[in-house]
Structure formats: C-alpha cells, structure tokens
Scaffold this motif. Structure first.
Motif, short mmCIF file in Angstrom:
data_model
loop_
_atom_site.label_atom_id
_atom_site.label_comp_id
_atom_site.label_asym_id
_atom_site.label_seq_id
_atom_site.Cartn_x
_atom_site.Cartn_y
_atom_site.Cartn_z
N GLY A 9 0.82 -1.20 0.00
CA GLY A 9 0.00 0.00 0.00
C GLY A 9 0.86 1.25 0.00
N GLU A 10 0.19 2.37 0.22
CA GLU A 10 0.89 3.65 0.21
C GLU A 10 1.62 3.87 1.53
OE1 GLU A 10 -1.78 6.75 -0.68
OE2 GLU A 10 -2.14 6.11 -2.76
N PHE A 11 2.72 4.62 1.44
CA PHE A 11 3.55 4.91 2.62
C PHE A 11 3.86 6.39 2.64
CE2 PHE A 11 7.88 5.66 4.22
CZ PHE A 11 7.71 5.29 5.55
N ASP A 12 3.73 7.00 3.84
CA ASP A 12 4.14 8.40 4.00
C ASP A 12 4.66 8.58 5.42
OD1 ASP A 12 1.96 8.66 5.72
OD2 ASP A 12 0.64 9.31 4.09
N PHE A 13 5.01 9.86 5.76
CA PHE A 13 5.63 10.16 7.05
C PHE A 13 4.61 10.48 8.14
CE2 PHE A 13 9.90 11.80 5.14
CZ PHE A 13 10.17 10.51 4.72
N SER A 14 3.33 10.37 7.83
CA SER A 14 2.30 10.82 8.79
C SER A 14 2.40 10.06 10.09
CB SER A 14 0.90 10.64 8.18
OG SER A 14 0.80 11.42 6.99
N GLY A 15 2.45 8.71 10.01
CA GLY A 15 2.51 7.92 11.24
C GLY A 15 3.78 8.20 12.03
N LEU A 16 4.90 8.33 11.33
CA LEU A 16 6.18 8.61 12.01
C LEU A 16 6.13 9.95 12.71
CD1 LEU A 16 9.21 8.05 12.55
CD2 LEU A 16 9.68 9.12 10.34
N LEU A 17 5.59 10.95 12.04
CA LEU A 17 5.54 12.28 12.63
C LEU A 17 4.58 12.34 13.81
CD1 LEU A 17 5.68 14.51 9.43
CD2 LEU A 17 7.55 13.86 10.94
N ALA A 18 3.52 11.55 13.77
CA ALA A 18 2.59 11.51 14.90
C ALA A 18 3.28 10.92 16.14
CB ALA A 18 1.36 10.68 14.54
N VAL A 19 4.04 9.85 15.94
CA VAL A 19 4.77 9.26 17.06
C VAL A 19 5.79 10.27 17.61
CG1 VAL A 19 6.35 7.43 17.71
CG2 VAL A 19 4.43 6.93 16.21
N LEU A 20 6.48 10.96 16.70
CA LEU A 20 7.49 11.93 17.13
C LEU A 20 6.86 13.10 17.86
CD1 LEU A 20 9.91 12.01 14.06
CD2 LEU A 20 10.21 10.85 16.24
N SER A 21 5.66 13.52 17.45
CA SER A 21 4.98 14.62 18.14
C SER A 21 4.71 14.25 19.59
CB SER A 21 3.67 14.97 17.43
OG SER A 21 3.93 15.46 16.13
N ALA A 22 4.25 13.02 19.80
CA ALA A 22 3.99 12.58 21.18
C ALA A 22 5.30 12.54 21.97
CB ALA A 22 3.31 11.21 21.17
N LYS A 23 6.35 12.09 21.34
CA LYS A 23 7.63 11.99 22.03
C LYS A 23 8.18 13.38 22.37
CE LYS A 23 10.76 8.97 23.38
NZ LYS A 23 10.41 7.92 24.35
N VAL A 24 7.99 14.34 21.45
CA VAL A 24 8.45 15.70 21.69
C VAL A 24 7.72 16.32 22.87
CG1 VAL A 24 8.45 18.04 20.73
CG2 VAL A 24 9.28 16.14 19.36
N GLN A 25 6.41 16.11 22.93
CA GLN A 25 5.63 16.66 24.03
C GLN A 25 6.02 16.02 25.36
OE1 GLN A 25 1.50 16.25 23.03
NE2 GLN A 25 1.61 17.71 21.31
N ALA A 26 6.27 14.72 25.33
CA ALA A 26 6.64 14.04 26.58
C ALA A 26 8.02 14.48 27.06
CB ALA A 26 6.61 12.52 26.37
N MET A 27 8.94 14.70 26.16
CA MET A 27 10.31 15.08 26.54
C MET A 27 10.51 16.58 26.64
SD MET A 27 12.53 12.46 24.17
CE MET A 27 14.05 13.20 24.78
N LYS A 28 9.49 17.35 26.13
CA LYS A 28 9.67 18.80 25.99
C LYS A 28 10.94 19.11 25.19
CE LYS A 28 7.29 19.77 30.33
NZ LYS A 28 6.03 20.05 29.63
N ALA A 29 11.13 18.37 24.14
CA ALA A 29 12.34 18.49 23.31
C ALA A 29 12.30 19.78 22.51
CB ALA A 29 12.45 17.29 22.38
N ARG A 30 13.48 20.37 22.30
CA ARG A 30 13.61 21.55 21.45
C ARG A 30 14.46 21.27 20.22
NH1 ARG A 30 9.69 23.80 21.84
NH2 ARG A 30 10.64 25.55 20.71
N ARG A 31 15.13 20.13 20.20
CA ARG A 31 15.98 19.78 19.06
C ARG A 31 15.69 18.34 18.65
NH1 ARG A 31 21.83 22.19 21.19
NH2 ARG A 31 21.07 24.30 21.64
N ILE A 32 15.90 18.10 17.36
CA ILE A 32 15.66 16.76 16.83
C ILE A 32 16.65 16.50 15.70
CG2 ILE A 32 13.93 17.55 15.15
CD1 ILE A 32 12.45 14.87 15.71
N VAL A 33 17.10 15.27 15.59
CA VAL A 33 18.06 14.87 14.57
C VAL A 33 17.46 13.74 13.74
CG1 VAL A 33 20.35 13.92 14.10
CG2 VAL A 33 20.01 15.50 16.03
N PHE A 34 17.48 13.92 12.42
CA PHE A 34 17.09 12.85 11.48
C PHE A 34 18.38 12.38 10.81
CE2 PHE A 34 13.21 15.29 11.94
CZ PHE A 34 12.24 14.31 12.03
#
Length: 488
Positions: A9-34
């Motif tokens: 099927g189709e693949f995009d970054f939506s699911g990945l970004l949703a997981v990362l949003s939750a992680k950012v809120q939990a950690m109160k992160a200000r920086r991220i590395v891809f």
C-alpha cells in the motif's frame, strides 16, 4: 527497515511524525536529529512522493518549532550536474543551512573537508575547511586567526648564541617567527637546539617538533656540541614530539601541533624541519604555513623553524621565498668550499629590528657553537684554513714590520742619545764660557770702578795740595826782590 521488509500500500511520514509529536511533548524536546533521511526517502516509489514527504516534514518542523539537523548521503555538493534523484536535489532549497562533508584522498593523504553551502540570515566562511575526528571530538581547522588590539611585545629574547644576538642587535622579538634555512649539515638543528636551551634556561615551556629525527637522537646529537636538553625533558619543561612528514597532511600536522602546544602550555615552539609546510606540489601547505604563523602570533608564541632549500632552488632564491616570506627573521646558512667545508651565516631579513649585513663563519666544536668575527680579504669572505693561512701570513708580516720598527727605533734611540750627549757637552761648555765671560765682565767692571775711584782720589789730593800752597804764599812776609826774582 529490515532487509526483508515488504511495502504494501501507500507509505508516508504521517505515522512517524505523529509518534514523534507525542515523544516531543513528553520530553519537551527543542531539538531533533534525522540521521540518514535518504534511507527513509528511498522507501517511497517516486520523485513526486519524495518531494511531498520532504515538504510534509518541513511543515511539521515549523509547526513544532524544533531545531532540526538532517543528514543525508549524497554527492550533489561536489557534482557539477544534478543527479537523477531530484528529491535530494530539492532538499537543500528547503532547509536554512547546508553543510557538505567530503572525505577524499589527495596526494596520498586522507582529507576530510567541511564546506558551508548556504546559511540563511547569517554570514559564513565559504571556503572548504579541513576537520578532524579525534579524542577531543570533531574539530574544524580555523579559516583564519584574529589578532587582539593589545600592543605587540617589544621585548627581545636571546637566540641562544651571543654572537648572533649581537648581529640582531639584542636578539629576536618575543612572539615573532625565525626561519633557519640551509643545506644539510649547515647546523640548522644545532641553532634550533641552542634557541631551545636558552628558552628553557629562561624558564619558558617549550615544544620541539621534529620530522627528521627521533627525540633521543636529537638530544644525543646536540649534547656533542655542548647543548644539553635531557634534564629539561625529564622535568617536563621541554616536550619533544617526533613525526613523519609523509604520515599526515599539512592540515593534520597543524592540528596536532596546536593540540601539543596547548597541552604543553608552551611559549616557544620549534619545528625541525618546516618541510611539511613547504612543499611545492600545491599552494595548500603554504596556506597552512601562513595559518600556523598567524596562530602562534595570536597566542604570543615565539616560533623557530628550520628548512632545507627547495628542489631546484639555487641558493636563497626560487620557491623557497614562498615559505620564508611568512617569517619575521630569516637566517640563511651556507657552505663555503675552499678545499674544506666551512659554514657561513647571513641574516637575510629581520622585521622590526636592526641586523648585521655581514657574512660570518659558524664554528662547531665540542665546547659549543660560536660565530667568528667577520673577515674579508680582496673582497672575499675567508673561512677555515684559508682564513687561518691569511691570518698567519698577516701575523708574520706584522711581526716582521714590528721587528724592523724595533731595529730602526733602537738605532734612532742610539743616535738621539749620542746627540743628547753632544748637546749636554755643548751646553756645559756654553755654561762654562758664560761663567768665564761673566767673571771677566765683573772683573773689568771692578777694575773700571777702581780706576775711577783712584782717579777721583788723585784729583782730590792734587786739588788739596794746590789749595795748601796758595795759603802758604798768602801768609808769607814780603821780601824785596831783585830783578832776578821776577822769574821763578
């Protein structure tokens, strides 16, 4: 993703970004590395989908107010034409800052370089710069060294050789650079060792970087000319580092020297020889040499370097000038062949201080290093046996002239003594004659006085007699005189 993963099927970054949003809120992160975003982009079927997901990621980063670092494997930064994969060509136009890293082999040396392609809203250095990965992490070679506005030192320090200090009117300026060049065997390392010993005796911590010899060899060889460095190595005021010119690039050597200087807290640095920064294959080592000089000056470090003449350079001309122009003081050592090898020393330049323009002979003995006073004859500088022969001939001629002078002087002394004796005899004769003449004049004077007195007395007696006769005639009786009495 695992190697055997299957895309359905189709693949995009939506699911990945949703997981990362939750992680950012939990950690109160200000920086991220891809890290290695290109691996994820290759899971997408085509260029359109990849550009779409890049835009999706960019919008998410802006909405999340995150500072992001994205790494990707690509060679677009060094390629003249775009690759077929337009997605990675599109990514640099989205981001604010692009840093390209390359790793290549140049002139048999591994070179890691960093180049800033763009940086929105800020100025930056555009030229590629080498960087290194070591025990202290990732370090980028500085593009330039800035100088503070503090006054430059005017103190002069000794070169370790009294006669050379006199030729430099007191030594070299602290924080300056002195280059010693010359053919093999002209005592370049010995002069550098003399400077090191003088600096260590002043209490200055020193770093000695050698590229031709091992540390123990340098210490042993210098002790043969009365330069002793071992005790300073043992107490830690002198650190010696042996390297190999072909082991690393000029930038890598510069980086290592900086680390060693900072670790040693050195105020004096010796590089023997400077060949690693003076190759003629490219201009890169020469630019590294210029950066090295600027760096030591910014740190107030006194630098002494040695260097061989470049291949094909006659004497002190040619490409060697491209290296020595970074030095404040240039000492040139040469060989005079007059049936034997004699070392000559010339000061080509010394910025900011007076210096001698004479060529002098360098003498190496077991008692130490020395510079003979200048000696010229018929417009040529004489050294070694030729000088000794000329000096002996002049000494013998001087002795002959001195003996001839003494002989003539003795003859003249005898003649003068004889003439003095004659003069004294004449003076005694003259004195005797004068005494006789004075005595005769005195006797004559007395005679004349006596004669005058006698005459006066006779005159007085005659006058008295005449007066007495007249008185007698006047009182006598008058007699009748005859006619005959009329005549007496």
């Amino acid at each position: 993703p695992s190697a055997d993963a299957v895309t359905i099927g189709e693949f995009d970054f939506s699911g990945l970004l949703a997981v990362l949003s939750a992680k950012v809120q939990a950690m109160k992160a200000r920086r991220i590395v891809f890290d290695s975003l290109d691996v994820l982009l290759h899971l997408l079927p085509g260029m359109v989908e990849r550009r779409r997901e890049i835009n999706r990621l960019h919008a998410w980063l802006l909405a999340s107010e995150l500072t992001a670092v994205i790494t990707a494997k690509d060679d677009w930064s060094s390629s003249a034409s775009p690759r077929d994969d337009g997605a990675l060509q599109y990514l640099p136009f989205i981001v604010d800052c692009v840093v390209a890293l390359t790793h290549q082999v140049e002139a048999s040396f591994s070179q890691r370089r960093l180049r800033i392609i763009k940086y929105r809203g800020s100025t930056y250095a555009e030229n590629p710069m080498n960087f290194f990965i070591g025990c202290r992490g990732l370090e980028v070679a500085s593009a330039d060294e800035t100088f503070s506005d503090k006054p430059l030192p005017i103190e002069k320090i000794s070169t370790g050789l009294l006669q050379l200090d006199e030729m430099l009117y007191g030594g070299i300026l602290r924080g300056s650079t002195m280059m010693i060049t010359g053919d093999p065997g002209t005592a370049k390392t010995t002069l550098a060792g003399a400077f090191a010993e003088a600096a260590l005796k002043r209490g200055e911590r020193t770093l000695y970087v050698a590229f031709d010899e091992l540390n123990e060899e340098i210490v042993r060889n210098l002790s043969s000319v009365n330069i002793h460095l071992r005790k300073f190595v043992q107490d830690g005021t002198l650190q010696m580092h042996s390297g190999y010119v072909g082991s690393e690039s000029a930038d890598q050597h510069l980086h290592r020297i900086k680390v060693l200087v900072q670790r040693q807290r050195a105020t004096c640095l010796i590089i023997d020889p400077f060949t690693v920064f003076s190759t003629t294959e490219s201009l890169a080592p020469q630019s590294v040499a210029a950066r090295l000089v600027r760096w030591v000056k910014s740190q107030g470090i006194t630098l002494v370097c040695t260097s061989l003449p470049m291949a094909g350079d006659p004497g002190i001309s040619g490409n060697l000038l491209q290296v020595t122009n970074v030095a404040d003081t240039w000492i040139y050592l040469s060989v005079f062949d007059g049936g034997e090898r004699n070392r000559g020393l010339t000061i080509i330049k010394s910025r900011g201080t007076n210096h001698s323009n004479q060529v002098r002979e360098v003498i190496l003995t077991s008692s130490g290093l020395s510079i003979a006073p200048p000696y010229t004859a018929e417009g040529k500088v004489l050294m070694g046996t030729l000088r000794w022969q000329k000096e002996r001939a002049e000494r013998e001629a001087h002795e002959r002239l001195s003996a001839e002078f003494e002989r003539h002087n003795a003859i003249l002394d005898e003649e003068l003594a004889e003439m003095d004796a004659r003069v004294q005899t004449l003076q005694r004769s003259i004195a005797t004659k004068r005494l006789a003449r004075n005595s005769m004049i005195g006797a004559e004077h007395f005679r004349q006085q006596d004669e005058e007195l006698r005459k006066a007395e006779m005159l007085r007696l005659r006058q008295a007699a005449e007066l007495g006769s007249a008185e007698d005639l006047r009182h006598a009786p008058v007699k009748e005189r005859s006619v005959d009495d009329s005549h007496p």
